[in-house]
Design an enzyme around this catalytic site. Structure first.
Site, PDB file in Angstrom:
ATOM      1  N   GLU A  86      -2.453   5.169   2.310  1.00  0.00           N
ATOM      2  CA  GLU A  86      -2.363   3.742   1.990  1.00  0.00           C
ATOM      3  C   GLU A  86      -3.687   3.134   1.513  1.00  0.00           C
ATOM      4  OE1 GLU A  86      -1.143   5.171   4.761  1.00  0.00           O
ATOM      5  OE2 GLU A  86       1.023   4.933   4.511  1.00  0.00           O
ATOM      6  N   ASP A 128       0.784  -1.238   0.000  1.00  0.00           N
ATOM      7  CA  ASP A 128       0.000   0.000   0.000  1.00  0.00           C
ATOM      8  C   ASP A 128       0.815   1.287   0.000  1.00  0.00           C
ATOM      9  OD1 ASP A 128       1.109   0.001   2.523  1.00  0.00           O
ATOM     10  OD2 ASP A 128      -0.774  -0.243   3.599  1.00  0.00           O
ATOM     11  N   GLU A 183      -0.398  -9.030  -1.123  1.00  0.00           N
ATOM     12  CA  GLU A 183      -1.094  -8.408   0.011  1.00  0.00           C
ATOM     13  C   GLU A 183      -2.231  -7.516  -0.500  1.00  0.00           C
ATOM     14  OE1 GLU A 183       0.916  -7.132   4.026  1.00  0.00           O
ATOM     15  OE2 GLU A 183       0.001  -5.310   3.215  1.00  0.00           O
ATOM     16  N   HIS A 191      11.321   5.924  14.109  1.00  0.00           N
ATOM     17  CA  HIS A 191      11.359   6.044  12.637  1.00  0.00           C
ATOM     18  C   HIS A 191      12.298   7.184  12.236  1.00  0.00           C
ATOM     19  CE1 HIS A 191       9.865   6.905   8.572  1.00  0.00           C
ATOM     20  NE2 HIS A 191       9.176   5.775   8.590  1.00  0.00           N
ATOM     21  N   HIS A 232       4.506   5.985  13.389  1.00  0.00           N
ATOM     22  CA  HIS A 232       5.006   6.704  12.216  1.00  0.00           C
ATOM     23  C   HIS A 232       3.941   7.195  11.243  1.00  0.00           C
ATOM     24  CE1 HIS A 232       4.298   3.817   8.914  1.00  0.00           C
ATOM     25  NE2 HIS A 232       4.377   2.909   9.849  1.00  0.00           N
ATOM     26  N   ARG A 270       1.314   8.770   8.749  1.00  0.00           N
ATOM     27  CA  ARG A 270       1.060  10.161   8.323  1.00  0.00           C
ATOM     28  C   ARG A 270      -0.175  10.769   8.985  1.00  0.00           C
ATOM     29  NH1 ARG A 270       4.429   9.738   4.026  1.00  0.00           N
ATOM     30  NH2 ARG A 270       5.028  11.722   3.084  1.00  0.00           N
TER      31      ARG A 270
END
Ligand code: UD1
Ligand code: UDP
Length: 384
Positions: free
Chosen positions: A141, A105, A127, A251, A218, A220
């Site tokens: 994603e 994604d 996936e 991250h 992490h 967004r």
């Protein structure tokens, strides 16, 4: 390549990925393709991630044939999309693969599929079929998955639920294959109950007598206030519980690092450390008491290891372990994160209810299933 009489021509699969989780989940598949004589693997990394990707390549001994090296600090989604799309064009024109395989994604996933579509090359989506139902969470994603589904020729769905999502969107059943998730293949190849860490901080932690929380953050959609809430909640939980240690591999995104250091730095029971190499991280999960995360992949790994996991997001595209009771989606409000974490730290009954070793994501043979399918699928096209 020419075909001698009675011989099947070798097929070519170009595998594209760009971030740490894609690399972890594509590595077992690349290894299986390498073992099979009828498919030639060509590996192309966009390197949307750099250091975090390179450690995975090193661990699984993968030497990419192409490296677009696109990462820039503070890159936007547009930056990634434009640079990767431009870079893919020449490679696809030169290599002319029979199929392009993309994973999951990320922006690399969507761009890899789009670039292949522009050259009318078949696309296999590994996936496939995960959906949260909200195009802004996870962002971007969820939309990357929808767009990739629409570009893909064949879809490798980890679970029956993922299969059903694709059917609901009008994908023909004969184009979907339920395989399990290749992350379990990767996890099983590195986790060892007798593992000794290379990282000295991890080696000093008392996993038997302390309640060790492994944390990552992490996403967004969590940047800004939600992430501040998460970090404040964790700081307060540690203040209220003496026997807790938090290990947080931060991250490499500079703004996440700055905020983490600002709120959580200088706390004696909170270890802010560099991102861990995959083998170290998977074995840390295996020794943890519980997991606090907004990650996608960790929601698949921790249940397989029997670790309760609190997901600091508003929704998840991975409902299987939630249904089984091992994962709880707790949102990003400070008080709720504190409440749910305290329950698991202080109520052994509640902890035991969640600490189920369940594995809705397959038995470690997802890569083998995908390669077996590709063999017959690609051979069919070579012979017609
Ligand atoms: C990306 C994916 C996300 C995935 C995540 C896995 C997109 C839009 N996002 O998000 O789906 O869950 O990877 O971790 O595709 N950085 C480094 N070195 C690295 C990696 C990152 O310095 O090895 C820094 C850079 O400053 C970079 C920033 O992190 O600009 C953000 O990286 P980016 O790939 O844009 O976004 P992620 O949040 O990592
Ligand atoms: N991971 C790792 N080192 C770390 C943190 C995570 O190797 O320090 C692994 C983790 O085991 C999982 C993957 O990285 O397989 C998840 O990546 P991330 O959370 O960055 O992305 P997402 O899965 O959310 O897309």
């Amino acid at each position: 390549m020419t075909k001698s009489k009675g011989q099947t021509q070798k097929s070519k699969a170009l595998i594209v990925f760009g971030t740490r989780p894609e690399a972890i989940k594509m590595a077992p598949l690349i290894k299986k393709i390498e073992e099979c004589k009828q498919i030639e693997p060509v590996v192309c990394i966009t390197a949307q991630h750099r250091e975090m990707l390179d450690t995975v390549l090193e661990l699984f001994e993968i030497s990419p044939d192409y490296d677009l090296n696109i990462m820039k600090h503070g890159q936007s989604i547009t930056d990634i999309t434009v640079r990767a799309l431009k870079g893919m064009e020449d490679i696809l024109t030169k290599e002319k693969p029979d199929i392009v395989l993309v994973h999951g994604d990320t922006s690399t996933t969507f761009v890899g599929a789009l670039a292949a579509f522009y050259q009318k090359i078949k696309i296999g989506h590994v996936e496939a079929g995960l959906r949260s139902g909200n195009i802004y969470s996870p962002y971007p994603e969820e939309m990357n998955r929808i767009l990739t589904t629409n570009l893909a020729t064949i879809h490798f769905a980890p679970t029956e639920g993922n299969y059903n999502n694709l059917i609901k969107e009008g994908i023909e059943p004969e184009k979907i294959f339920i395989t399990g998730n290749t992350v379990i293949d990767a996890l099983l190849s590195v986790v060892d109950d007798d593992y000794t860490f290379e990282n000295s901080i991890l080696n000093k932690v008392d996993y038997k007598n302390k309640k060790v929380i492994v944390m990552t953050c992490h996403r967004r959609e969590n940047w800004g206030r939600p992430m501040e809430n998460i970090f404040m909640a964790v700081k307060e939980v540690v203040g209220e519980n003496e026997n807790v240690e938090i290990i947080f591999p931060v991250h490499l995104n500079p703004s996440i690092r700055k905020l983490a250091k600002y709120i959580l730095g200088e706390q004696s029971n909170i270890h802010l450390i560099e991102p861990l190499e995959y083998e170290e991280f998977a074995n840390l999960l295996n020794k943890a008491y519980l997991v606090l995360t907004d990650s996608g992949g960790i929601q698949e790994e921790a249940p397989a290891l029997g670790k309760p996991i609190l997901v600091m997001r508003e929704e998840t595209e991975r409902p299987e372990a939630v249904k089984a009771g091992t994962v709880k989606v707790i949102g990003t409000e400070k008080e709720n994160i504190k409440k749910e974490t305290n329950v698991l730290l202080n109520d052994l009954h509640e902890y035991n209810v969640m600490a189920n070793s369940i594995n809705p994501y397959g038995d470690g043979t997802a890569s083998e299933k995908i390669v077996n399918f590709l063999l017959s699928y690609l051979t069919h096209f070579k012979n017609v």
